[in-house]
Design a protein around this motif. Sequence first.
Motif, PDB file in Angstrom:
ATOM      1  N   ASP A 269     -19.472  -0.219 -77.644  1.00  0.00           N
ATOM      2  CA  ASP A 269     -19.915  -1.559 -78.032  1.00  0.00           C
ATOM      3  C   ASP A 269     -19.015  -2.656 -77.493  1.00  0.00           C
ATOM      4  N   LEU A 270     -17.927  -2.252 -76.843  1.00  0.00           N
ATOM      5  CA  LEU A 270     -16.930  -3.246 -76.457  1.00  0.00           C
ATOM      6  C   LEU A 270     -17.372  -4.002 -75.203  1.00  0.00           C
ATOM      7  N   ASP A 271     -17.449  -5.335 -75.284  1.00  0.00           N
ATOM      8  CA  ASP A 271     -17.869  -6.135 -74.130  1.00  0.00           C
ATOM      9  C   ASP A 271     -16.718  -6.420 -73.187  1.00  0.00           C
ATOM     10  N   ALA A 272     -15.545  -6.647 -73.737  1.00  0.00           N
ATOM     11  CA  ALA A 272     -14.431  -7.041 -72.879  1.00  0.00           C
ATOM     12  C   ALA A 272     -13.108  -6.785 -73.574  1.00  0.00           C
ATOM     13  N   VAL A 273     -12.074  -6.626 -72.752  1.00  0.00           N
ATOM     14  CA  VAL A 273     -10.700  -6.569 -73.256  1.00  0.00           C
ATOM     15  C   VAL A 273      -9.956  -7.734 -72.610  1.00  0.00           C
ATOM     16  N   VAL A 274      -9.158  -8.418 -73.395  1.00  0.00           N
ATOM     17  CA  VAL A 274      -8.324  -9.492 -72.862  1.00  0.00           C
ATOM     18  C   VAL A 274      -6.875  -9.097 -73.104  1.00  0.00           C
ATOM     19  N   ILE A 275      -6.050  -9.147 -72.063  1.00  0.00           N
ATOM     20  CA  ILE A 275      -4.628  -8.831 -72.220  1.00  0.00           C
ATOM     21  C   ILE A 275      -3.832 -10.120 -72.019  1.00  0.00           C
ATOM     22  N   THR A 276      -3.048 -10.505 -73.029  1.00  0.00           N
ATOM     23  CA  THR A 276      -2.343 -11.791 -72.931  1.00  0.00           C
ATOM     24  C   THR A 276      -1.148 -11.720 -71.989  1.00  0.00           C
ATOM     25  N   HIS A 277      -0.406 -10.593 -72.012  1.00  0.00           N
ATOM     26  CA  HIS A 277       0.709 -10.474 -71.065  1.00  0.00           C
ATOM     27  C   HIS A 277       1.132  -9.025 -70.932  1.00  0.00           C
ATOM     28  N   ALA A 278       2.040  -8.777 -69.973  1.00  0.00           N
ATOM     29  CA  ALA A 278       2.295  -7.410 -69.512  1.00  0.00           C
ATOM     30  C   ALA A 278       3.265  -6.607 -70.376  1.00  0.00           C
ATOM     31  N   HIS A 279       3.801  -7.180 -71.450  1.00  0.00           N
ATOM     32  CA  HIS A 279       4.703  -6.379 -72.292  1.00  0.00           C
ATOM     33  C   HIS A 279       3.945  -5.214 -72.932  1.00  0.00           C
ATOM     34  N   LEU A 280       4.635  -4.068 -73.025  1.00  0.00           N
ATOM     35  CA  LEU A 280       3.938  -2.862 -73.494  1.00  0.00           C
ATOM     36  C   LEU A 280       3.437  -2.975 -74.925  1.00  0.00           C
ATOM     37  N   ASP A 281       4.062  -3.812 -75.749  1.00  0.00           N
ATOM     38  CA  ASP A 281       3.520  -3.953 -77.102  1.00  0.00           C
ATOM     39  C   ASP A 281       2.221  -4.764 -77.101  1.00  0.00           C
ATOM     40  N   HIS A 282       1.787  -5.215 -75.924  1.00  0.00           N
ATOM     41  CA  HIS A 282       0.504  -5.905 -75.792  1.00  0.00           C
ATOM     42  C   HIS A 282      -0.483  -5.188 -74.861  1.00  0.00           C
ATOM     43  N   CYS A 283       0.015  -4.314 -73.991  1.00  0.00           N
ATOM     44  CA  CYS A 283      -0.907  -3.654 -73.054  1.00  0.00           C
ATOM     45  C   CYS A 283      -0.660  -2.148 -72.896  1.00  0.00           C
ATOM     46  N   GLY A 284       0.323  -1.595 -73.600  1.00  0.00           N
ATOM     47  CA  GLY A 284       0.737  -0.207 -73.354  1.00  0.00           C
ATOM     48  C   GLY A 284      -0.300   0.853 -73.676  1.00  0.00           C
ATOM     49  N   PHE A 285      -1.331   0.500 -74.442  1.00  0.00           N
ATOM     50  CA  PHE A 285      -2.340   1.503 -74.805  1.00  0.00           C
ATOM     51  C   PHE A 285      -3.632   1.302 -74.013  1.00  0.00           C
ATOM     52  N   LEU A 286      -3.656   0.277 -73.155  1.00  0.00           N
ATOM     53  CA  LEU A 286      -4.871  -0.049 -72.394  1.00  0.00           C
ATOM     54  C   LEU A 286      -5.433   1.135 -71.599  1.00  0.00           C
ATOM     55  N   PRO A 287      -4.588   1.909 -70.872  1.00  0.00           N
ATOM     56  CA  PRO A 287      -5.158   3.001 -70.062  1.00  0.00           C
ATOM     57  C   PRO A 287      -5.915   4.025 -70.902  1.00  0.00           C
TER      58      PRO A 287
END
Length: 671
Positions: A269-287
């Motif tokens: 159901d997810l339309d989009a993901v937005v990542i605010t910045h590259a720190h792992l506490d904000h993007c580390g689970f994206l993959p």
Amino acid sequence: MRPSSSASRGALPLAEIRQRILELFPREAELESIEFEGPLLAVYVRRPEVLLEGEGAERLRELVKEIRKRIVVRTSDAARMCEGETDAEVRRILPPEVGIVSVLFDRATGEVIIEARNPQLVIMRGTEALREIQKVTRWKPRLFRAPALPSYTITAIRHLYGQTPARPCEEGGVEEGRNREKNEIAKKTKKRRKILNTIGQRVFRDRFLEIIDSITVTFLGGALQVGRSAVLISTNESRVLVDCGINPGAAHPSLAYPRFDYAGFSLDDLDAVVITHAHLDHCGFLPVLFKYGYEGPVYCTEPTVPLMYLLLKDYLEVARRRGVYAPFTIQDVEEAILHCIPLRYGTVVDIAPDIKLTLYNAGHIVGSAMAHFHIGTGLHNILYTGDIKYAFTLLLEPAYTRIPRVETLIIESTYGGPEDVLPSREESEQQLAAIISEAVQEGGKVLIPTLAVERAQDIMLVLNKLMDQGKIPEIPVFVEGLLSEVTALHTAYPEYLSRELQEQIYDESRNPFLSERFEIVKGPEKREEIITGGPAVILATSGMLEGGPILDYLRYLASSPRNVLVFVSYQIEGTLGRRILEGERDLTFYRPDGQIERVRVEMRIRQLTGFSAHSDRRQLSNFVRRFLRTLQRVVVVHGEGTKARSFASFIRNAYKVPTIAPQLLETIRAL
Ligand code: ZN
């Protein structure tokens, strides 16, 4: 452009948009097809040159105004000039002072990518030369700044996207190696087109419901804690995930990752993901989202794409060396990077039938963004700050506040506690100078753990300044591997840095990152020399002592009271950095030969909070004040429980705006 400008009228259904394009598109351009390209409508034509100026350009503008969608004009494959000749034309048309470093071809979009030393020369003289290239070659030129220091990450991403140098023009008699290469590029091109098309189909799908009557926000992580930021914004039409981080200090997986096991969440159901910045506490689970089949877009700023790639790869490398489990593989990281849609600050894009996204400067790290969601036709606006610095630093401009409407503000509170009064930068610079001078006098070394992307580059600028002013002796500053790559990335995106620094980078002779005071450490062999050598400042990752070369230095330097360990960034609960700050002195290290070594910390431990990339309570509340005119509620996240709660009650009392610090998995109704 104001996010609300086109929202006063409802969106046209897709069939009607196609019909209007067919009717109104200038015939002389020879329209071939209309395709989706992420959040853009790509219109393929045989003769793009007629749309560049005069009547063709005018009619295209009118069309865009009517359909209220972003259109990009592409040349159909067959109509483009062959690559070898295009390469030659590009080099002929652009003046030599521009300093072309490479010319690459993106066959998925029909763009010719020109990396140059001085791209601003072309921009300053008007874009006539770029129009000329497009007219002659029918490839759309895109001009980038070549990093002042070589960046292997940018090269790797270009390769991943299948962006390679020109293939020679003559066909036939091609040897096998080249044929294989050609097939590989064709495969990559096809894959990227498919990704962009799939994303577009979802963005441009017709609205299922005419009326948006529900907007909710669910906190899947980063609530009453720092780490694993993840927020789900849902309307009755669409779903967007903002940030997808891990918690580096957590001992157990159930505490380390966002709570996607929550019943209301589904990747389909997810339309989009937005990542605010590259720190792992904000993007580390994206993959992990891609590992489990997510095929949608990841919106972030341009510098965030390479930074994220670098940090996620480094995370895997650190996990491998320490023999710990990583929840994703390098293939999942590459999938995530392939699905990134880079945006500039201030560009408005449709990310779902009822949601427009705009990213604004957050002042936290290079490329860090706040995400503004304009939902429905002027119905509701949410601003999610991510991590913000609402003050000037040597590196960045402060977080942007001239945003027309915000009803729900979701704000971080890392330093939101009443005791969180950060010392001024001047004060912190003086303190750092004193620490370094003292250590040099005693013949010791100064070890500064930094996140690869945070204060490292800022501290480099500070050290450079202190040496310029003669406030500290001229001693070598060693910069460890990953930091030097990140510094290279800073030089590729000066427009994301503070205005003053931008100007210095444009003029290579003044580029502080190229100063001879900094010595880049290539490989562990050099470390021994540094450790046994004279007084020096050493900048190394990781910033919270959770792995990385810093541990190697610490193991050697910890036992001497002449040396100093200086913390310049926030230490998350549970990390070794935090434990040392809280008094832990007996450390256990794994040596490269696998032996365990116990070391007693005798070196001095200092903490300087004034260089923080986060705002303190005063800066945070000043930031909130800028939005009071339209604000209906404030939601406090990304702070340890007591700080988040205390900051929430402070805002509630100070501004009389309903303010909460939600718990994990709590859902609030914004509408
Ligand atoms: Zn951050």
